[in-house]
Scaffold this motif. Structure first.
Motif, PDB file in Angstrom:
ATOM      1  N   PHE A  78       1.087   3.994   0.473  1.00  0.00           N
ATOM      2  CA  PHE A  78       0.673   4.974   1.237  1.00  0.00           C
ATOM      3  C   PHE A  78      -0.524   4.627   2.201  1.00  0.00           C
TER       4      PHE A  78
ATOM      5  N   GLN B 192       1.739   8.944  -3.095  1.00  0.00           N
ATOM      6  CA  GLN B 192       2.733   8.714  -4.402  1.00  0.00           C
ATOM      7  C   GLN B 192       2.353   6.961  -4.180  1.00  0.00           C
TER       8      GLN B 192
ATOM      9  N   GLY C 217      11.487  -5.703   0.648  1.00  0.00           N
ATOM     10  CA  GLY C 217      11.627  -6.101  -0.556  1.00  0.00           C
ATOM     11  C   GLY C 217      10.509  -5.589  -1.519  1.00  0.00           C
ATOM     12  N   ARG C 218       9.669  -4.658  -0.740  1.00  0.00           N
ATOM     13  CA  ARG C 218       8.454  -4.110  -1.597  1.00  0.00           C
ATOM     14  C   ARG C 218       8.652  -2.590  -1.480  1.00  0.00           C
ATOM     15  N   GLY C 219       7.996  -1.863  -2.334  1.00  0.00           N
ATOM     16  CA  GLY C 219       8.000  -0.304  -2.303  1.00  0.00           C
ATOM     17  C   GLY C 219       6.953   0.090  -1.227  1.00  0.00           C
ATOM     18  N   PRO C 220       7.307   1.330  -0.758  1.00  0.00           N
ATOM     19  CA  PRO C 220       6.208   1.964   0.191  1.00  0.00           C
ATOM     20  C   PRO C 220       4.663   2.109  -0.141  1.00  0.00           C
TER      21      PRO C 220
ATOM     22  N   PHE D 157       4.102   3.392  -5.555  1.00  0.00           N
ATOM     23  CA  PHE D 157       5.586   3.065  -5.805  1.00  0.00           C
ATOM     24  C   PHE D 157       5.629   1.808  -6.340  1.00  0.00           C
ATOM     25  N   GLY D 158       6.560   1.673  -7.281  1.00  0.00           N
ATOM     26  CA  GLY D 158       7.032   0.239  -7.831  1.00  0.00           C
ATOM     27  C   GLY D 158       7.642  -0.582  -6.780  1.00  0.00           C
ATOM     28  N   ASP D 159       7.978  -1.742  -7.082  1.00  0.00           N
ATOM     29  CA  ASP D 159       8.677  -2.563  -6.032  1.00  0.00           C
ATOM     30  C   ASP D 159      10.225  -2.354  -6.037  1.00  0.00           C
TER      31      ASP D 159
ATOM     32  N   PHE E  70      13.674   3.102  -6.626  1.00  0.00           N
ATOM     33  CA  PHE E  70      11.917   3.070  -6.520  1.00  0.00           C
ATOM     34  C   PHE E  70      11.693   4.236  -7.496  1.00  0.00           C
TER      35      PHE E  70
ATOM     36  N   ARG F 255      16.921  -3.831  -7.344  1.00  0.00           N
ATOM     37  CA  ARG F 255      18.070  -3.700  -6.570  1.00  0.00           C
ATOM     38  C   ARG F 255      19.349  -3.892  -7.344  1.00  0.00           C
TER      39      ARG F 255
ATOM     40  N   GLN G  78       6.303   0.085   4.558  1.00  0.00           N
ATOM     41  CA  GLN G  78       7.028  -0.379   3.462  1.00  0.00           C
ATOM     42  C   GLN G  78       7.317  -1.881   4.051  1.00  0.00           C
TER      43      GLN G  78
ATOM     44  N   TYR H  86       3.600   6.200   5.291  1.00  0.00           N
ATOM     45  CA  TYR H  86       3.640   5.177   4.465  1.00  0.00           C
ATOM     46  C   TYR H  86       4.099   3.823   5.072  1.00  0.00           C
TER      47      TYR H  86
END
Lengths: 114, 113
Positions: free
Chosen positions: B46, A103, B41-44, A105-107, A90, A110, B38, B36
């Motif tokens: 906030f 922060q 399959g995704r980012g965290p 984040f991107g996704d 990430f 993998r 999550q 956070y």
């Protein structure tokens, strides 16, 4: 705004191959970072940058290189992939260097190393 | 050693109940603590931030507390819904310089209808 964009979303490599994980943000954020996420271990900081031209190591930097030539982009390079680098990666950004900055984040990418 | 622990890897609760997640840390003195969410399959993403001198912070159905003596933060979701099912992460700045952020391993919350 797209936010933080990571490419590719999935990648399979053979041991010893090299590759670059791309990260771009369109929010004009100064601070960018790379994490890896492994089951049961949480996110671990690999490298970070507080601005263009400035990078530093995080908790687990070995086997990874970064550069920050522009504010927008922060690529992560694996020079010689190893199975231990199989993980989800990430990228994140914040407006500045401060403890109270959320922060973004991107996704994730993998990555599997065979 | 320095580390962050979250009370359990997984937590199942019934819809409508209050979910309480725990974040414990050792050998840090954070000025702020962050939470956070999550999804698979995704980012965290906030959710909330609390300062060391704040006892409690609220946002809609979410409430966070921060006890620097116990070195613990609690995260509450009241009137929980199946849509709240996700993994929740706590995080802090290791040295309060805004550079080295440390995350807990997360608690996977499942809200059962």
């Amino acid at each position: 705004n797209a936010g933080v964009t990571q490419t590719p979303k999935f990648q399979v490599l053979k041991t010893g191959q090299s590759m670059t994980l791309q990260c771009a943000q369109d929010m004009n954020h100064e601070y960018m970072s790379w994490y890896r996420q492994d089951p049961g271990m949480g996110l671990r900081l690999i490298h970070y940058s507080v601005g263009a031209g400035i990078t530093d190591q995080g908790e687990v930097p070995n086997g990874y290189n970064v550069s920050r030539s522009t504010t927008e982009d922060f690529p992560l390079r694996l020079l010689s992939a190893a199975p231990s680098q199989t993980s989800v990666y990430f990228c994140a950004s914040t407006p500045g260097q401060a403890s109270n900055q959320p922060q973004h984040f991107g996704d994730g990418t993998r990555l599997s190393i065979l | 050693s320095q580390k962050i622990e979250q009370n359990s890897e997984a937590l199942n609760i019934q819809e409508g109940k209050t979910a309480t997640l725990t974040c414990n840390y050792t050998n840090y003195s954070p000025a702020y603590l962050q939470w956070y969410r999550q999804d698979p399959g995704r980012g965290p993403v906030f959710l909330l931030l609390i300062r060391e001198n704040e006892k409690e912070k609220r946002k809609e159905r979410l409430k966070v507390t921060f006890d620097t003596t116990l070195k613990q933060s609690l995260f509450h979701i009241t009137a929980s819904q199946p849509a709240d099912s996700a993994t929740y992460l706590c995080a802090l700045d290791e040295d309060n310089y805004g550079q080295n952020f440390v995350f807990g391993p997360g608690t996977r919350l499942s809200v059962l209808p």
